[in-house]
Design an enzyme around this catalytic site. Structure first.
Site, mmCIF file in Angstrom:
data_model
loop_
_atom_site.group_PDB
_atom_site.id
_atom_site.type_symbol
_atom_site.label_atom_id
_atom_site.label_comp_id
_atom_site.label_asym_id
_atom_site.label_seq_id
_atom_site.Cartn_x
_atom_site.Cartn_y
_atom_site.Cartn_z
ATOM 1 N N TYR A 145 50.644 -0.475 -16.956
ATOM 2 C CA TYR A 145 51.908 -0.084 -17.617
ATOM 3 C C TYR A 145 52.270 -1.102 -18.696
ATOM 4 O O TYR A 145 52.486 -0.741 -19.855
ATOM 5 C CB TYR A 145 53.003 0.010 -16.561
ATOM 6 N N ASP A 146 52.293 -2.397 -18.297
ATOM 7 C CA ASP A 146 52.746 -3.439 -19.238
ATOM 8 C C ASP A 146 51.830 -3.494 -20.466
ATOM 9 O O ASP A 146 52.295 -3.485 -21.604
ATOM 10 C CB ASP A 146 52.726 -4.821 -18.567
ATOM 11 N N ASN A 190 66.104 4.070 -4.620
ATOM 12 C CA ASN A 190 65.767 3.721 -3.233
ATOM 13 C C ASN A 190 67.002 3.307 -2.440
ATOM 14 O O ASN A 190 67.261 3.824 -1.346
ATOM 15 C CB ASN A 190 64.787 2.534 -3.211
ATOM 16 N N ASP A 273 55.938 -9.322 -9.677
ATOM 17 C CA ASP A 273 57.309 -8.809 -9.807
ATOM 18 C C ASP A 273 58.126 -9.846 -10.601
ATOM 19 O O ASP A 273 58.247 -10.991 -10.188
ATOM 20 C CB ASP A 273 57.895 -8.635 -8.404
ATOM 21 N N PRO A 274 58.674 -9.468 -11.774
ATOM 22 C CA PRO A 274 59.402 -10.462 -12.572
ATOM 23 C C PRO A 274 60.587 -11.080 -11.818
ATOM 24 O O PRO A 274 61.321 -10.384 -11.111
ATOM 25 C CB PRO A 274 59.891 -9.648 -13.778
HETATM 26 P P1 NAD Z 1 60.181 9.650 -15.728
HETATM 27 O O1 NAD Z 1 58.975 9.440 -14.895
HETATM 28 O O2 NAD Z 1 61.360 10.294 -15.115
HETATM 29 O O3 NAD Z 1 59.820 10.474 -17.037
HETATM 30 C C1 NAD Z 1 58.568 10.440 -17.656
HETATM 31 C C2 NAD Z 1 58.227 11.870 -18.052
HETATM 32 O O4 NAD Z 1 56.962 11.857 -18.724
HETATM 33 C C3 NAD Z 1 58.074 12.782 -16.832
HETATM 34 O O5 NAD Z 1 58.752 13.997 -17.063
HETATM 35 C C4 NAD Z 1 56.565 13.009 -16.742
HETATM 36 O O6 NAD Z 1 56.220 14.225 -16.145
HETATM 37 C C5 NAD Z 1 56.162 12.923 -18.197
HETATM 38 N N1 NAD Z 1 54.758 12.562 -18.380
HETATM 39 C C6 NAD Z 1 54.069 11.555 -17.795
HETATM 40 N N2 NAD Z 1 52.789 11.563 -18.214
HETATM 41 C C7 NAD Z 1 52.672 12.591 -19.105
HETATM 42 C C8 NAD Z 1 51.608 13.119 -19.871
HETATM 43 N N3 NAD Z 1 50.382 12.577 -19.821
HETATM 44 N N4 NAD Z 1 51.845 14.192 -20.669
HETATM 45 C C9 NAD Z 1 53.084 14.762 -20.733
HETATM 46 N N5 NAD Z 1 54.131 14.306 -20.012
HETATM 47 C C10 NAD Z 1 53.927 13.233 -19.212
HETATM 48 O O7 NAD Z 1 60.573 8.217 -16.333
HETATM 49 P P2 NAD Z 1 61.818 7.788 -17.227
HETATM 50 O O8 NAD Z 1 62.543 6.746 -16.497
HETATM 51 O O9 NAD Z 1 62.534 8.981 -17.721
HETATM 52 O O10 NAD Z 1 61.063 7.071 -18.434
HETATM 53 C C11 NAD Z 1 60.888 7.702 -19.701
HETATM 54 C C12 NAD Z 1 60.280 6.707 -20.669
HETATM 55 O O11 NAD Z 1 61.128 5.564 -20.821
HETATM 56 C C13 NAD Z 1 58.906 6.180 -20.229
HETATM 57 O O12 NAD Z 1 58.070 6.076 -21.356
HETATM 58 C C14 NAD Z 1 59.238 4.804 -19.686
HETATM 59 O O13 NAD Z 1 58.146 3.923 -19.827
HETATM 60 C C15 NAD Z 1 60.408 4.382 -20.564
HETATM 61 N N6 NAD Z 1 61.241 3.384 -19.870
HETATM 62 C C16 NAD Z 1 62.078 3.747 -18.861
HETATM 63 C C17 NAD Z 1 62.836 2.772 -18.222
HETATM 64 C C18 NAD Z 1 63.804 3.099 -17.117
HETATM 65 O O14 NAD Z 1 64.471 2.183 -16.607
HETATM 66 N N7 NAD Z 1 63.984 4.335 -16.713
HETATM 67 C C19 NAD Z 1 62.708 1.427 -18.597
HETATM 68 C C20 NAD Z 1 61.820 1.112 -19.604
HETATM 69 C C21 NAD Z 1 61.107 2.089 -20.261
HETATM 70 N N1 UDP Z 2 63.005 -3.599 -5.190
HETATM 71 C C1 UDP Z 2 63.447 -3.858 -3.913
HETATM 72 N N2 UDP Z 2 63.484 -2.841 -3.020
HETATM 73 C C2 UDP Z 2 63.135 -1.571 -3.328
HETATM 74 C C3 UDP Z 2 62.678 -1.297 -4.640
HETATM 75 C C4 UDP Z 2 62.611 -2.340 -5.546
HETATM 76 O O1 UDP Z 2 63.797 -5.000 -3.583
HETATM 77 O O2 UDP Z 2 63.213 -0.689 -2.454
HETATM 78 C C5 UDP Z 2 62.974 -4.691 -6.175
HETATM 79 C C6 UDP Z 2 61.650 -4.862 -6.919
HETATM 80 O O3 UDP Z 2 60.789 -5.716 -6.180
HETATM 81 C C7 UDP Z 2 62.107 -5.487 -8.221
HETATM 82 C C8 UDP Z 2 63.486 -4.867 -8.461
HETATM 83 O O4 UDP Z 2 63.921 -4.371 -7.203
HETATM 84 O O5 UDP Z 2 62.268 -6.881 -8.064
HETATM 85 C C9 UDP Z 2 63.469 -3.730 -9.472
HETATM 86 O O6 UDP Z 2 62.461 -2.824 -9.085
HETATM 87 P P1 UDP Z 2 62.189 -1.457 -9.849
HETATM 88 O O7 UDP Z 2 60.938 -0.895 -9.270
HETATM 89 O O8 UDP Z 2 63.403 -0.612 -9.844
HETATM 90 O O9 UDP Z 2 61.994 -1.874 -11.370
HETATM 91 P P2 UDP Z 2 61.113 -2.998 -12.103
HETATM 92 O O10 UDP Z 2 60.496 -3.916 -11.113
HETATM 93 O O11 UDP Z 2 60.111 -2.217 -12.863
HETATM 94 O O12 UDP Z 2 62.116 -3.688 -12.937
#
Ligand code: NAD
Ligand code: UDP
Length: 329
Positions: A145-146, A190, A273-274
């Site tokens: 992902y990163d 969660n 995990d950051p």
């Molecule tokens: P989400 O999983 O709810 O939405 C992602 C959507 O993309 C889903 O509907 C999934 O079906 C679709 N998808 C995945 N792979 C696909 C593919 N190969 N072709 C077509 N569709 C595909 O996640 P979200 O939280 O809505 O995130 C949306 C975007 O924002 C992502 O790119 C994510 O990396 C970015 N983002 C979200 C957060 C957050 O906190 N929610 C933080 C940072 C970045």
């Molecule tokens: N986390 C937790 N319990 C859970 C789910 C997540 O303690 O049931 C922690 C996880 O280890 C991280 C933070 O909550 O430190 C945020 O996790 P999340 O998966 O929401 O997002 P990200 O790590 O991508 O910021």
């Protein structure tokens, strides 16, 4: 003038809110999604709208449609989702970006990339400004992902330099709200689902790690403002709420707001995990005059309300109830 706007990942958590907002503003929305991590329920209420078009398609395969703007959101976003099939996650970030950039280049239109705070990895400086280049493990379980998102940023800037069309890159920090997947493993969903069911609340590590949580409506405002900003402003731009809290504090707040009987249990911290995360949003304030407005408690109350209704339904859609591997199969 109303636009035709293509949103990849438009049926996901963020994409469904973005679709709704852009439709309400009078635009045509083309929602492209393969439902890898989402459910049609997220956009069911939009299907009757004549301005809304759903296209079931995988963004890793080229796709052509006439449009005026593209928001590229398609990508699994929660750790358990993106780690379930890491090769597919990489392909989605990289091939998906290339396909959408080629479309934008052909049409000469603006394209916005949903990047992430994960590109900073486990940050050594705090809060994180856009100038920070990050501390990312290139070979760990989070790397698909990163590094996929880092590579997508590179591809965006190379297309921009080579073909001279406008790009926008936003780095989204942890965002929460209604329509998060109840089993996506992210901390807010969660904890709320556990608290509402009086189940144990799973703290990973000691819970001293921090995050800064942004409510979905604030994020959508920021994304749209960024798309509408002058073409010469590419970003990258942080979008997030700088109100930082520990994971323990978040758990206690959710127990309090739900009136839950849940107890805390401690589980191992996932690798890489950051430890801390908080956006510097000086650039967003300066360039977009954007500041998130919804405090954590208010946003949590709205999200808790959503999950209360979802969990009270006798028939939760099937892929909301089964194991993660089944969700993604
Ligand atoms: P989400 O999983 O709810 O939405 C992602 C959507 O993309 C889903 O509907 C999934 O079906 C679709 N998808 C995945 N792979 C696909 C593919 N190969 N072709 C077509 N569709 C595909 O996640 P979200 O939280 O809505 O995130 C949306 C975007 O924002 C992502 O790119 C994510 O990396 C970015 N983002 C979200 C957060 C957050 O906190 N929610 C933080 C940072 C970045
Ligand atoms: N986390 C937790 N319990 C859970 C789910 C997540 O303690 O049931 C922690 C996880 O280890 C991280 C933070 O909550 O430190 C945020 O996790 P999340 O998966 O929401 O997002 P990200 O790590 O991508 O910021």
């Amino acid at each position: 003038m109303n636009k035709r706007i293509l949103i990849t990942g438009g049926a996901g958590f963020i994409g469904s809110h973005l679709s709704e907002r852009l439709l309400n503003d009078g635009n045509n929305v083309i929602c492209l999604d393969n439902f890898h991590t989402s459910n049609k329920a997220n956009i069911e209420h939009l299907l009757e709208n004549p301005l809304f078009k759903l296209v079931q398609h995988d963004v890793t395969i080229p796709y052509f449609i006439e449009a005026d703007e593209i928001y590229n959101l398609a990508c699994p976003a929660s750790p358990i989702h993106y780690q379930n099939n890491p090769i597919k996650t990489m392909k989605t970030s990289i091939l998906g970006s290339i396909n959408m950039l080629e479309l934008a280049e052909k049409l000469g239109i603006k394209i916005l990339q949903a990047s992430t705070s994960e590109i900073y990895g486990d940050p050594e400086i705090h809060p994180q400004p856009e100038s920070y280049r990050g501390n990312v493990n290139p070979i760990g379980t989070r790397s698909c992902y990163d590094e996929g998102k880092r590579c997508a940023e590179t591809i965006f800037f190379d297309f921009h330099r080579q073909y001279k069309f406008p790009i926008k890159v936003v780095r989204i920090f942890n965002t929460y709200g209604p329509r998060m997947h109840p089993r996506d493993g992210r901390v807010v969903s969660n904890f709320i689902v556990q608290a509402l069911q009086n189940q144990e609340i799973t703290i990973y590590g000691k819970g001293h790690q921090t995050r800064s949580f942004c409510y979905i409506d604030d994020l959508i405002d920021g994304m749209i403002k960024m798309m509408q900003s002058p073409d010469d402003f590419t970003g990258p731009l942080n979008l997030g709420n700088p109100q930082e809290c520990t994971i323990l504090e978040l758990a206690e707040k959710i127990i309090d707001l739900t009136g839950s009987q849940s107890k805390l249990i401690f589980k191992p911290l996932p690798p890489d995990d950051p430890c801390r995360r908080k956006p510097s949003i000086d650039l967003a304030i300066k360039k977009l005059k954007w500041v998130p407005e919804i405090p954590l408690e208010q946003g949590l109350m709205k999200t808790i309300g959503y999950f209360r209704i979802l969990l009270s339904r006798p028939l939760i859609p099937i892929n909301f109830c089964v194991s993660h591997s089944s969700i993604l199969s």
